[in-house]
Motif scaffolding. Structure first.
Motif, short mmCIF file in Angstrom:
data_model
loop_
_atom_site.label_atom_id
_atom_site.label_comp_id
_atom_site.label_asym_id
_atom_site.label_seq_id
_atom_site.Cartn_x
_atom_site.Cartn_y
_atom_site.Cartn_z
N ARG A 184 0.85 -1.20 0.00
CA ARG A 184 0.00 0.00 0.00
C ARG A 184 0.88 1.24 0.00
O ARG A 184 1.73 1.42 0.86
N ALA A 185 0.65 2.11 -1.00
CA ALA A 185 1.27 3.43 -1.03
C ALA A 185 0.18 4.44 -0.70
O ALA A 185 -0.92 4.37 -1.26
N ALA A 186 0.47 5.36 0.22
CA ALA A 186 -0.55 6.31 0.68
C ALA A 186 0.01 7.71 0.75
O ALA A 186 1.14 7.93 1.19
N GLU A 215 1.77 17.23 3.74
CA GLU A 215 1.41 15.94 3.17
C GLU A 215 2.52 14.95 3.52
O GLU A 215 3.69 15.30 3.53
N GLU A 216 2.11 13.73 3.82
CA GLU A 216 3.07 12.71 4.22
C GLU A 216 2.85 11.46 3.38
O GLU A 216 1.73 11.01 3.22
N TRP A 217 3.95 10.90 2.87
CA TRP A 217 3.89 9.64 2.13
C TRP A 217 4.15 8.49 3.08
O TRP A 217 5.01 8.57 3.96
N GLN A 218 3.43 7.41 2.86
CA GLN A 218 3.58 6.22 3.69
C GLN A 218 3.55 4.98 2.80
O GLN A 218 2.78 4.92 1.83
N LEU A 219 4.38 4.01 3.12
CA LEU A 219 4.41 2.73 2.43
C LEU A 219 4.12 1.65 3.46
O LEU A 219 4.68 1.66 4.56
N ARG A 220 3.24 0.72 3.10
CA ARG A 220 2.92 -0.40 3.98
C ARG A 220 3.04 -1.71 3.20
O ARG A 220 2.66 -1.78 2.04
N PRO A 224 -7.43 -20.08 10.39
CA PRO A 224 -6.50 -19.35 11.25
C PRO A 224 -5.47 -18.66 10.36
O PRO A 224 -5.11 -19.17 9.30
N TYR A 225 -5.00 -17.49 10.79
CA TYR A 225 -4.02 -16.76 9.97
C TYR A 225 -3.06 -15.96 10.85
O TYR A 225 -3.31 -15.68 12.02
N VAL A 226 -1.94 -15.61 10.23
CA VAL A 226 -0.96 -14.70 10.82
C VAL A 226 -0.62 -13.69 9.73
O VAL A 226 -0.52 -14.03 8.55
N ALA A 227 -0.49 -12.42 10.14
CA ALA A 227 -0.14 -11.35 9.20
C ALA A 227 0.75 -10.34 9.92
O ALA A 227 0.70 -10.23 11.15
N ASP A 228 1.54 -9.62 9.16
CA ASP A 228 2.44 -8.62 9.73
C ASP A 228 2.40 -7.37 8.85
O ASP A 228 2.87 -7.40 7.71
N ASP A 229 1.83 -6.28 9.36
CA ASP A 229 1.68 -5.04 8.61
C ASP A 229 2.80 -4.09 9.02
O ASP A 229 2.84 -3.60 10.15
N LEU A 230 3.73 -3.82 8.09
CA LEU A 230 4.90 -2.97 8.34
C LEU A 230 4.68 -1.60 7.71
O LEU A 230 4.26 -1.51 6.55
#
Length: 195
Positions: free
Chosen positions: A90-92, A103-108, A126-132
């Protein structure tokens, strides 16, 4: 707690509305609410591209602060036997009231692994996820959200399929002035409805 309410438009497109609220320890004070609208394109079973607009109001610092964000999501995904694998990028571009930058840019980047199985005759995943999170304004990876959860289909009614996710999230954030990390422990739910 949140929801993902989606309406399919043909075989490759869908629109979605994703409201979310966050409350404090004793659930007596709503401190953040956000609303994301999304247009999603699925050119194949292995790729989803989304364009989103997010409005959020946050009162965690004691003063209300509003955020307006445009987002581009690109999610390659596949299944291997009972395993579901995906990586959402995700680019925001964020505009946050009373922030250091106009304005701020963020990458996830969020890898996710799920395992489809049966328990007592009911399907669940069941799941595992990691949002950086990477903030270009700060020039640092400044947040990490580790999820452990389970997704359960609830069935179909009136032309809609429904599911619910229940999860634990460990949210780690980089401090604003020092190079130390703080953590929050979060229990959450998400209702999914697709028409």
């Amino acid at each position: 707690h949140g929801a993902d309410i989606a309406k399919t438009l043909g075989s490759q497109w869908e629109i979605a509305f994703l409201p979310e609220i966050r409350v404090r320890d004793d659930a007596s004070r709503l401190f953040r609410h956000e609303y994301r609208q999304s247009l999603r394109w699925k050119p194949s079973t292995h790729l989803q591209i989304g364009v989103n607009y997010l409005f959020a109001r946050d009162e965690s610092s004691g003063k209300p602060r509003e955020e307006h964000t445009g987002e581009l999501d690109v999610t390659p995904k596949t299944s291997i036997g009972p395993w579901d694998l995906s990586v959402r990028g995700r680019a925001a571009l964020r505009t946050i009231q009373r922030s250091a930058g106009e304005e701020e840019w963020q990458l996830r980047v969020m890898p996710k692994i799920g395992y489809r199985t049966m328990l007592a005759g009911r399907q669940l995943t069941p799941y595992v996820a990691d949002d950086l999170f990477y903030e270009y304004t700060r020039g640092a990876w400044n947040q990490n959200r580790l999820f452990l959860g389970v997704s359960v289909p609830l069935g179909a009614a009136a032309g809609a399929s429904m599911n619910v996710d229940v999860y634990y999230m460990l949210q780690s954030q980089l401090g604003s002035t020092r190079r130390d990390w703080s953590s929050n422990h979060i229990l959450g739910t998400k209702l999914g409805v697709k028409f």
